[in-house]
Design an enzyme around this catalytic site. Structure first.
Site, PDB file in Angstrom:
ATOM      1  N   CYS A  65       1.084  -1.139  -0.056  1.00 19.59           N
ATOM      2  CA  CYS A  65      -0.041   0.035  -0.097  1.00 19.59           C
ATOM      3  C   CYS A  65       0.941   1.282   0.146  1.00 19.59           C
ATOM      4  O   CYS A  65       0.461   2.209  -0.629  1.00 19.59           O
ATOM      5  CB  CYS A  65      -0.964   0.034   1.150  1.00 19.59           C
ATOM      6  SG  CYS A  65       0.157  -0.015   2.726  1.00 19.59           S
ATOM      7  N   HIS A  67      -1.571   0.899   7.613  1.00 21.32           N
ATOM      8  CA  HIS A  67      -2.216   0.850   6.121  1.00 21.32           C
ATOM      9  C   HIS A  67      -1.839   2.355   5.467  1.00 21.32           C
ATOM     10  O   HIS A  67      -2.155   3.212   6.306  1.00 21.32           O
ATOM     11  CB  HIS A  67      -3.488   0.290   5.992  1.00 21.32           C
ATOM     12  CG  HIS A  67      -4.064   0.489   4.492  1.00 21.32           C
ATOM     13  ND1 HIS A  67      -3.559   0.048   3.511  1.00 21.32           N
ATOM     14  CD2 HIS A  67      -5.205   1.205   4.134  1.00 21.32           C
ATOM     15  CE1 HIS A  67      -4.324   0.202   2.373  1.00 21.32           C
ATOM     16  NE2 HIS A  67      -5.042   1.037   2.748  1.00 21.32           N
TER      17      HIS A  67
END
Length: 1556
Positions: free
Chosen positions: A405, A720
């Site tokens: 990510c 994330h």
């Protein structure tokens, strides 16, 4: 695909929601689709979480509520007619009043086509209506519409528009309008000579309306063009019933010229498309052959109306709807179709952004050369005339390979930087090593992002060019670290090219590092460059954060004063002088990158932390004041920086690495806020206002606008990344979150500032989602660029673009429709899945074999054999692989006839997506040959006398018919190794054919009829699950606060089987090699035959009476891997049942597993005997059978309690497992009642846990069981909480029980309390509960009991008797409390303003720790005095030290205590350090500082070091396993990647039926 499964029809869904933007969509429905699957398909195209879906049948029949029939097959819903176009009504959830007689007015849209005109006013004769059309056998049916148009004037086509538009020029006379309704197509059936036409009344959706409107033109040449628009799902034409009336249509003829012009236009359509022509007798070459059959995965591959979801055949164009793609297609509003002026509605900005205004019409051919790509592009004006409101789907996402990510966020930010993208496009690739060239792969990725029709594209080619292997995708890295490393790699690759200075021109700024003598004012400087500015979130040593990035920037340039021992040696003054050392910004880069340093290290807790404080940032940033420094700027900066601690936002705490902020020692800072912070909620609403004053005061070039925000969500140990990015073309903000791209608002940007949520634990529950890196672009009209459009691409990019699309199409066609994510390390892998039925676990397991060399079936077998642990069942010589279709649970063929080990032809026939089934055989048997084109049957074995059942077993048969036959009987007998004449066989018609066999040495027609009746009524909808159950003995249930269930007396004389009998085999009789012993199912059928069979008339009124094909309704899922294989006996005959003598039957009878719920004599389930009649219809008869599994497979099980202690995890660990065969239409209430009787635990005190914490709610008594076939459920014990109830974990503390081997306090039980429970009430309940659990708590009483609130892994607060127990509603983590048994003379309730500490004495002469003790300090108490009172150490000889670790701090080594420099001997009260930073419950060491430490010899030190290491390992292996710090790998980009050797490997096996 079987014929049954290939049946399909189209339904129209009409959205009746007020204000809906999408009023109608069309959906393809297959014969095996359940109602739930259809609802899920429709739900993907609307933003509603819930909605009502009704079926409005034809012929004014009553409405049908489909939400109540979710498990039923759509084709079998009453009123659903597959031969016609069915209409579904979508209503807001809860808005339907239940009136089934109501009829909704449905807007049936028709296509508008301007009339084709003829000159001379002549009319051609129309062909005879109903003209016979012959069809040659073997040819594909050609769909031919029967419509025509005519006009008094002559039709012409405009040559200029012929390549871009399909249009029919016309000239109409004024004041004249004609409408002609015709059918859309003729459908001829095989074997018939006539193709009847459908009337508009019979199929209103197939009607076409041709209108001619009043128009005028200046000359015969300048004609107004008319667009031909068609309904979006032209492919989805419903077949017409033969009984439908045929109506003659009065169609005007079309002249020869018009037909020729139409023919020329239709030739421009891409191949493989089904079209509807307005010409009735057009030549056959105008029509395209039928598209291929739709696959179950097509919806996921492109059925969405999104422009990013187009197939490879449509370059840049929006779909016209006649796509051969299964699924849902949007229908355009009638106001946007066929406007009078011939123009298209406006196109949205973001769609122009993606396609650059250079769109091709949806019907235009795909160009294959660079010149074609540019020449076919339309102008910006034409692009703006396209359909509007396509939304953020115009942007393409990036696929997350595993943990990439951070890479995806940075790539999207670079892609959305016009200057960087355009410069990268200008770079030209000039060598042949494409795979390892980073700029080339980045260039290809950017082209994909700008032009790909996909929703998301892969980054694997780019990461391979980095030199990364597959393991790198699983490493977490920092986005700022990646930015620097990538820029270094690009600079290296750009050397000696025109882009050599690209990075420095865009991202490089300059600053001066200076030292200024304060006596002579001499300043020495050194120029440095920077690519980003790292800004601390907090000043060093402060608990308050900077309020904004402007404050952080001022602090960044604030000079440090060198004085005292740190004075500066001035060369001019020739002595050490006070000086200022700092930084001056000399110039800022064009693209300014600010890095907020949110990750820090807490030296008190010795853990990494994340600072989640609120730091605001403007959208317009003026930095001219940092360049135009005045003479007193230093004083100004000093003054500004001096107010940082006072004016900054309040401490929002830090995110602890341990267990996502919930497990470490947290130091709560002062909760007081500055008065300015009371306006935090209003802060940043006008995000440009924070620099408005500086913008006026400081003029210059350094004015910046924000365009990218990289956001981190999580803790210091992991999280994330995603990005908020602004599109410069339209100034709109979007969230780029891996594959998903969505619009965002200013409120979303403000939430990325960070800051506290305002709870009791401000540091533990602060929002962990906040901005981490910011990108600003300089406002400069001369330098600011827009992204390059397709027409403006350099020539080498125009050449690369068609090559890129060709590679993508080749990849799609090679891999087929079931495309898997490519492995990073193995670029050219064939990765087949191999399935194997494990008889011990009674479930299908799967492994993926990685073949990086030429494919060899023998290597695949060897690798899968090892990974699936088949050696315990048979040697490799008795194993084989057969071709297997995992998506359809069917065997394709065996491989005896394939002499090529590479299986080249077979793999090519399966689009290189062939999977395999591993079978093994018994020593005295041979493998059965599976010819192609057979049918795979689900075979169940059943004992009608006891209703015992097992299966399904996969049996491959050449019998094509779906009924019992000699061929099928022979296949079953051969596969199960039984006599062909000694069993009954019954079949049911279903999507997956099912067969039921029952042993009968003397089969009779009556017995066969009885079995067939049971198959049709009780067995047809059977599916299976697995159930893992923890220990349910009395002690365990008491610890978990769970009661037991009294055994229910058997109704109708049925036996109650105890736990020992649930195994299915008596002790000592179980054999894994013959787990499915046929003798278990041999029973005398005379007794059941004499009993009455179930009443079929009564059964017809049950829930599933309307379902004749419901066996797969529970297992439908979009993920094909979940359906792979079923729970089937896929090994050949190794554990197939063996025929035995009748003498063995009596001995094996005791080993028979009985269903734990009770069955009456005929085997039907008596629901009223054990289930509340309110939960089920009184006539419901649903099958339920449980058999114990020999081994417990705990792989893939999860827990809703994500933070379990080791003791709790041990309590909840599954100790036994069952296989359940259940009727799919059983209600959840009845299902849980069966489980209740099976495990002897009340239904209200356990939950059925699915993987990934997806609980099945106890409130689903009125819902059907919707589970994935073959999935594993886990029983999680614990009371189902009421709305005002909370669950807590209770730990026990007795100081005398703690020693050096204690790693943490034990969790002794779970306890449920409500919001009004006080500590005094809790004491009474918990003392009584602990007394019941164990006698060792007998000395605990309400009088000596103390309750602590536990935070993380330390006690943090003593609760007073009148205080209510705390629970944070926003946390999913259960509250934790400590019950302490206080020693004599210890007050369980100290004063609120006192400080209670735990202390231990350190004996330096013995190098030993003393026992745990407790002291309480009042406000004026001195710690040394309190310590002296509990020891014999004089106050002036006392030293003390605070331990910073998790309670009880036993992880400190005895060898390091004496060497610590943290010992204090000064007088200290609560208002002085270190007590002013100490919390209640902390631990201190104390010692007699006059006692010298023991001197150890080398041998003594070695022995003690080994002893301490062993002790710490014992303590640490329990206390630090979950919190062990992950060894991080440095992020590297390899400019020369080494080649990796080829081999064959296999992944670890996993459960086929588990969501992964």
């Amino acid at each position: 695909m079987t014929d049954k499964e290939s049946e399909q029809c189209t339904v129209s869904v009409f959205d009746q929601t007020p204000g809906s933007e999408q009023k109608k969509i069309n959906v393809v429905v297959r014969s095996h689709f359940t109602v739930k699957r259809v609802i899920d398909l429709i739900g993907t195209q609307f933003s509603y979480e819930k909605f009502e879906l009704l079926l409005q049948p034809h012929d004014n029949k009553d409405l049908v509520n489909l939400n109540a029939l979710e498990s039923q097959l759509m084709y079998e819903v009453a009123g659903f007619e597959p031969q016609l176009k069915n209409h579904l009504i979508l209503l807001p959830s809860g808005s339907w009043d239940g009136d089934v007689t109501k009829r909704f007015e449905l807007p049936i849209k028709r296509v508008v086509v301007k009339k084709v005109m003829k000159s001379d006013g002549e009319k051609a004769k129309s062909p005879a209506t109903g003209e016979k059309k012959k069809r040659v056998v073997g040819e594909k049916t050609k769909k031919k519409p029967a419509s025509g148009s005519s006009s008094p004037s002559k039709a012409k086509t405009t040559s200029e528009d012929s390549l871009a538009k399909t249009s029919i020029s016309s000239e109409s006379s004024p004041e004249k309008t004609s409408k002609i309704k015709t059918t859309a197509a003729k459908i001829s059936k095989p074997g018939s000579e006539k193709a009847p036409r459908a009337s508009p009344e019979e199929c209103p959706e197939l009607s076409t309306e041709i209108n001619s409107k009043n128009t005028s033109s200046e000359s015969p040449v300048a004609k107004k063009t008319a667009k031909v628009t068609s309904k979006p799902t032209l492919e989805l034409l419903s077949p017409i019933k033969p009984s439908s009336p045929i109506k003659e249509l009065d169609c005007e003829p079309v002249d020869t010229l018009s037909k020729q012009q139409l023919s020329e236009q239709l030739q421009l359509y891409p191949q493989g498309r089904n079209l509807i022509s307005p010409v009735d007798d057009a030549p056959s070459d105008l029509f395209i052959s039928d598209a291929e059959q739709l696959s179950d995965d097509d919806l996921a591959l492109g059925a969405s109306a999104s422009p990013t979801m187009l197939g490879p055949g449509y370059d840049y164009g929006a779909p016209t709807g006649d796509s051969d793609v299964e699924g849902v297609t949007g229908v355009t509003d009638p106001s946007t179709i066929g406007t009078d002026d011939g123009t298209y509605p406006a196109l949205s900005n973001f769609y122009r952004r993606k396609y650059g205004g250079d769109e091709l019409r949806a019907w235009q051919r795909v160009n294959t050369t660079g010149a074609d790509f540019v020449s076919s592009a339309t102008t910006e004006t034409e692009a703006e005339a396209r359909q509007a409101s396509l939304g953020p789907r115009g942007y393409v996402g990036l696929v997350n390979q595993a943990m990439t990510c951070y890479l995806n966020s940075l790539l999207q930010a670079l892609f959305m930087t016009p200057e960087f993208r355009n410069a990268l496009y200008r770079w030209e690739f000039d060598n042949d090593n494409e795979a390892k060239n980073i700029p080339y792969q980045l260039q290809k990725l950017f082209l994909n992002l700008q032009t790909s029709p996909k929703a998301a594209v892969e980054t694997t080619d780019l990461t391979r060019s980095f030199g990364w292997d597959s393991t790198e995708a699983w490493q977490q890295h920092d986005i700022q670290e990646l930015c620097r490393v990538m820029f270094d790699a690009l600079e290296h690759k750009f050397k000696n090219t025109k882009q050599a200075n690209l990075i420095s021109n865009l991202y490089e700024g300059k600053m001066n590092d200076y030292v200024k003598c304060l006596e002579c004012n001499t300043e020495k400087t050194r120029e440095d460059t920077f690519l980003d500015i790292p800004l601390p979130v907090r000043p060093f040593g402060s608990s308050s954060a900077y309020g904004s990035i402007e404050e952080a920037l001022r602090a960044f340039v604030q000079p440090e004063t060198l004085d005292g021992n740190n004075q500066y040696l001035c060369e001019k003054c020739k002595k050490k002088c006070d000086a200022h050392k700092g930084l001056h910004f000399k110039s800022f880069p064009y693209i300014l990158t600010l890095h907020l340093k949110r990750f820090d290290f807490d030296y008190q807790t010795m853990h990494r932390i994340k600072l989640n404080d609120r730091v605001t940032f403007p959208q317009t940033l003026n930095l001219n004041t940092f360049i135009n420094r005045s003479g007193n700027s230093g004083e100004q900066n000093s003054q500004l920086n001096g107010t940082v601690d006072d004016c900054s936002t309040a401490d929002s705490g830090s995110a602890m690495e341990d267990d996502n902020l919930s497990s470490g020692v947290v130091t709560t800072a002062s909760s007081s806020q500055h008065e300015n912070d009371l306006n935090d909620e209003d802060e940043g609403i006008d995000m440009s206002s924070s620099t408005s004053k500086s913008a006026k005061q400081g003029s210059g070039p350094y004015l910046y606008e924000l365009f990218a925000i990289m956001i981190h969500s999580g803790s210091a140990s992991g999280g994330h990344y995603y990005a908020y990015i602004k599109d410069f073309d339209n100034n709109e903000w979007f969230c780029f979150n891996d594959q998903n791209v969505t619009s965002i608002t200013q409120e979303d940007i403000q939430r990325s500032f960070g800051g506290p949520n305002g709870s009791y634990y401000s540091s533990a529950y602060t929002s962990s989602t906040n901005a981490y890196m910011l990108m600003y672009r300089q406002v400069d009209a001369k330098r600011n660029e827009l992204v390059a459009k397709v027409a403006d691409f350099p020539e080498h990019i125009k050449t690369l673009l068609p090559k890129l699309h060709s590679e993508e199409e080749t990849r799609v066609s090679r891999l087929g429709r079931h495309i898997t994510v490519t492995d990073l390390a193995l670029p050219d892998l064939y990765k087949p899945r191999v399935y194997f039925y494990n008889p011990s676990l009674k479930k299908m397991k799967i492994t993926r074999v990685y073949v990086s060399q030429s494919f060899n079936i023998n290597l695949v077998l060897m690798s899968a054999y090892e990974m699936l642990n088949v050696e315990q069942f048979a040697p490799l010589s008795r194993c084989r692989l057969v071709a297997y279709n995992s998506s359809m649970d069917t065997i394709i063929q065996s491989l005896e006839s394939c002499t090529d080990p590479a299986l080249t032809e077979l793999r090519a026939a399966q689009n290189y997506s062939l999977d395999f089934l591993l079978e093994y055989r018994a020593e005295d048997q041979e493998f059965e040959v599976y010819p192609p084109n057979g049918i795979t049957w689900y075979v169940f074995k059943v004992d009608l006398s006891t209703m015992a059942m097992d299966g399904p077993f996969l049996v491959y048969s050449a019998a094509r018919e779906r009924e019992a036959s000699d061929v099928l009987r022979r296949s079953i007998a051969l596969r199960l190794h039984i006599s062909e004449q000694q069993f009954l066989l019954a079949t049911v018609r279903a999507t997956v054919p099912k067969a039921f066999v029952s042993y009968d040495p003397h089969p009779t027609p009556e017995a066969l009829q009885h079995l067939q009746n049971m198959a049709n009524t009780q067995f047809k909808s059977i599916t299976y699950f697995y159930l893992n159950v923890p220990n349910t003995d009395a002690a365990t249930l008491e610890m978990l606060g769970v009661p037991t269930v009294e055994s229910v007396e058997c109704a109708s004389g049925g036996d109650v089987v105890d736990a020992a009998m649930m195994n299915g085999v008596a002790p000592g009789h179980m054999s894994s090699s013959n787990d499915y012993d046929w003798r278990r199912y041999k029973r005398d059928l005379v007794e059941p035959m004499s009993q009455p069979s179930p009443s079929h008339g009564h059964e017809s009124n049950s829930e599933d009476s309307s379902l004749s094909d419901g066996d797969r309704t529970l297992v439908e899922t979009d993920n094909m891997a979940h359906r792979g294989g079923g729970d089937s006996q896929v090994s050949s005959t190794s554990h197939s049942p063996q025929l035995s003598s009748p003498e063995d039957e009596a001995a094996s009878h005791d080993a028979m597993m009985r269903v734990h719920a009770y069955c009456n004599g005929n085997g039907s389930y008596a629901a009223a005997d054990v289930v509340d009649p309110l939960l089920l219809p009184t006539s419901t008869n649903h099958f339920f059978y449980a058999t114990k599994v020999e081994c417990v497979d705990v792989v893939g099980t999860g827990s809703s309690s994500g933070h379990q202690s080791d003791e709790e995890a041990q309590l909840r660990k599954p100790t036994r497992a069952y296989k359940l065969l259940v009727g799919t239409h059983m209600r959840m209430g009845a299902f849980k009642k069966h489980i209740e009787q099976l495990i002897q635990v009340p239904a209200a005190h356990f939950k059925l846990q699915r993987k990934h914490d997806n609980n099945l709610s106890n409130n689903q008594n009125n819902s059907l069981v919707h589970l994935i076939e073959g999935e594993t459920l886990t029983v999680e014990l614990g009371k189902t909480l009421e709305p005002d109830e909370f669950k807590a974990k209770i730990h026990f503390l007795r100081l005398a029980d703690i020693d050096n081997e204690t790693s943490k306090l034990p969790c002794v039980c779970e306890w449920v309390y409500n919001a009004n429970t006080t500590a005094e009430q809790a004491k009474k309940e918990l003392v009584a509960k602990l007394h019941r659990i164990d006698a060792k708590y007998a000395t605990l009483s309400v009088q000596n009991c103390r309750i602590w609130l536990k935070g993380g892994r330390i006690p943090i607060k003593i609760l007073s008797d009148d205080e209510t127990l705390y629970c944070d509603m926003r946390s999913s983590i259960a509250a934790e409390f400590i019950v302490q048994e206080c020693e004599e003379e210890v007050d369980p309730q100290p004063k609120d303003d006192s400080l209670t500490l735990f202390v231990r004495r350190w004996c330096p002469a013995k190098l030993e720790f003393g026992k745990f003790q407790e002291i309480t300090l009042d406000q004026d108490s001195e710690i040394r005095l309190s310590l002296s009172q509990i020891s014999d150490i004089p106050i002036d000889k006392l030293s003390y030290m605070k331990l910073n670790s998790n309670f009880p701090c036993t992880s400190i080594s005895a060898l390091s205590v004496n060497e610590s420099s943290s010992w204090y001997s000064v007088p200290t009260t609560l208002d002085k350090y270190p007590l002013n930073s100490t919390q209640t419950g902390n631990i201190y060491l104390y010692k007699d500082r006059t006692v010298p430490a023991r001197e150890l010899t080398l041998e003594e030190r070695r022995l003690m070091n080994a002893r301490e290491k062993a002790r710490l390992d014992r303590v640490g292996c329990v206390s630090t396993t979950r919190y062990a710090q992950r060894r991080e790998r440095a992020l590297k980009i390899y400019l020369d990647s080494p080649e990796k050797s080829s081999n064959v490997t296999a992944s670890a096996p996993m459960d086929v039926h588990v969501n992964n």
